[in-house]
Design a protein around this motif. Sequence first.
Motif, short mmCIF file in Angstrom:
data_model
loop_
_atom_site.label_atom_id
_atom_site.label_comp_id
_atom_site.label_asym_id
_atom_site.label_seq_id
_atom_site.Cartn_x
_atom_site.Cartn_y
_atom_site.Cartn_z
N ARG A 9 0.86 -1.19 0.00
CA ARG A 9 0.00 0.00 0.00
C ARG A 9 0.89 1.23 0.00
O ARG A 9 1.90 1.29 0.70
CB ARG A 9 -0.89 0.02 1.24
CG ARG A 9 -1.83 1.22 1.28
CD ARG A 9 -2.74 1.15 2.50
NE ARG A 9 -3.78 2.14 2.45
CZ ARG A 9 -3.73 3.30 3.11
NH1 ARG A 9 -2.70 3.59 3.87
NH2 ARG A 9 -4.72 4.16 3.00
N VAL A 10 0.51 2.23 -0.79
CA VAL A 10 1.21 3.51 -0.83
C VAL A 10 0.20 4.63 -0.62
O VAL A 10 -0.98 4.48 -0.94
CB VAL A 10 1.97 3.73 -2.16
CG1 VAL A 10 3.08 2.71 -2.33
CG2 VAL A 10 1.04 3.69 -3.35
N VAL A 64 5.14 9.79 -3.14
CA VAL A 64 4.51 8.50 -2.88
C VAL A 64 5.29 7.85 -1.75
O VAL A 64 6.50 7.65 -1.86
CB VAL A 64 4.52 7.61 -4.14
CG1 VAL A 64 3.98 6.24 -3.84
CG2 VAL A 64 3.72 8.27 -5.25
N PRO A 95 5.60 4.60 0.94
CA PRO A 95 5.14 3.23 1.22
C PRO A 95 4.48 3.13 2.58
O PRO A 95 4.86 3.82 3.53
CB PRO A 95 6.43 2.40 1.17
CG PRO A 95 7.55 3.35 1.28
CD PRO A 95 7.06 4.70 0.87
N ASP A 96 3.47 2.30 2.67
CA ASP A 96 2.74 2.08 3.92
C ASP A 96 2.60 0.57 4.14
O ASP A 96 1.52 0.00 4.01
CB ASP A 96 1.37 2.75 3.84
CG ASP A 96 0.57 2.62 5.12
OD1 ASP A 96 1.18 2.38 6.18
OD2 ASP A 96 -0.66 2.77 5.06
N THR A 98 9.05 9.61 -6.08
CA THR A 98 8.96 8.20 -5.68
C THR A 98 10.24 7.71 -5.02
O THR A 98 10.48 6.51 -4.92
CB THR A 98 8.63 7.32 -6.90
OG1 THR A 98 9.65 7.50 -7.88
CG2 THR A 98 7.28 7.64 -7.47
N LEU A 154 9.77 5.22 -2.05
CA LEU A 154 9.30 3.91 -2.52
C LEU A 154 10.43 3.15 -3.21
O LEU A 154 10.61 1.95 -2.97
CB LEU A 154 8.12 4.11 -3.46
CG LEU A 154 7.45 2.87 -4.02
CD1 LEU A 154 6.93 1.99 -2.89
CD2 LEU A 154 6.30 3.26 -4.93
#
Length: 103
Positions: free
Chosen positions: A34-35, A49, A51-52, A92, A95
Amino acid sequence: MVQVVPPSGGQSGRTPVRTCLGCRRRAEQTALLRVVASDHTDPVPGWSVVPDPRRRRPGRGAYVHPAPECVTAATTRGAFGRALRRAGRPDTTALEALLGQDD
């Protein structure tokens, strides 16, 4: 006669399915990363973005396979902006660092 007993806790036992932004293949939510979008102002205003992996950050989320080719495809097609409802190109870096990409 066979009796079916539902799983405890009121859950159906199914795993949610999401679509990867990069390759557009559907996969179980647990197989995707998930992001979320995060605003920043330094050094220039914009958004990134983030990351999660624990799926706990607030805000609208999107999913991508944790593979460099999927992240690259999503970035090239502008999929992060559409999915996260943001204008412009995202940063990004966070990420790519998580996935070990060298750009």
